[in-house]
Design a protein around this motif. Structure first.
Motif, PDB file in Angstrom:
ATOM      1  N   ILE A  51       2.546  -9.748   0.103  1.00  0.00           N
ATOM      2  CA  ILE A  51       2.368  -8.348  -0.275  1.00  0.00           C
ATOM      3  C   ILE A  51       1.471  -8.292  -1.503  1.00  0.00           C
ATOM      4  N   GLY A  55       0.301  -3.032  -2.080  1.00  0.00           N
ATOM      5  CA  GLY A  55       1.273  -2.827  -1.015  1.00  0.00           C
ATOM      6  C   GLY A  55       0.807  -3.256   0.370  1.00  0.00           C
ATOM      7  N   SER A  70       8.573  -6.138   0.971  1.00  0.00           N
ATOM      8  CA  SER A  70       8.356  -4.939   0.163  1.00  0.00           C
ATOM      9  C   SER A  70       8.505  -5.315  -1.309  1.00  0.00           C
TER      10      SER A  70
END
Length: 114
Positions: A51, A55, A70
């Motif tokens: 990531i 994002g 995430s």
């Protein structure tokens, strides 16, 4: 000096789910690309998910559609949500910073029973 601490591993049955966390201290987390790797016994370390600071995400083919990476920049933490786990997902999972030099956590063990 950046320090990473993974947590959330454990024993789960095939088809189950786990969420791993990697909390970072030191460094500039919000601008750093973060990675999850895994290392199974007798196998090479494998990049599982990436990531970026913006994002954007990337996944290994072996986990695509099952794992989700995430990040929470306010908590300086990156997560790995793992669903539909398979016995072949059994490994030590480690997070790392995509920096020079890279920093690594100590890993958290995931065992998936059939």
């Amino acid at each position: 000096q950046v320090q990473l601490a993974e947590s959330g591993g454990g024993l789960v049955q095939a088809g189950g789910s786990l969420t791993l966390s990697c909390e970072a201290s030191g460094g500039i987390f919000s601008v750093t690309t973060m990675n999850w790797y895994r290392q199974a016994p007798g196998k090479q370390r494998e990049l599982v998910a990436v990531i970026t600071s913006g994002g954007n995400t990337h996944y290994a083919d072996s986990v695509k559609g099952r794992f989700t990476i995430s990040r929470d920049n306010a908590k300086t933490t990156v997560f790995l949500q793992m669903n539909s786990l398979k016995p072949e997902d059994t490994a030590v999972y480690l997070c790392n910073t995509q920096t020079y030099p890279p920093y690594w956590g100590q890993g958290t063990r995931v065992t998936v029973s059939s």
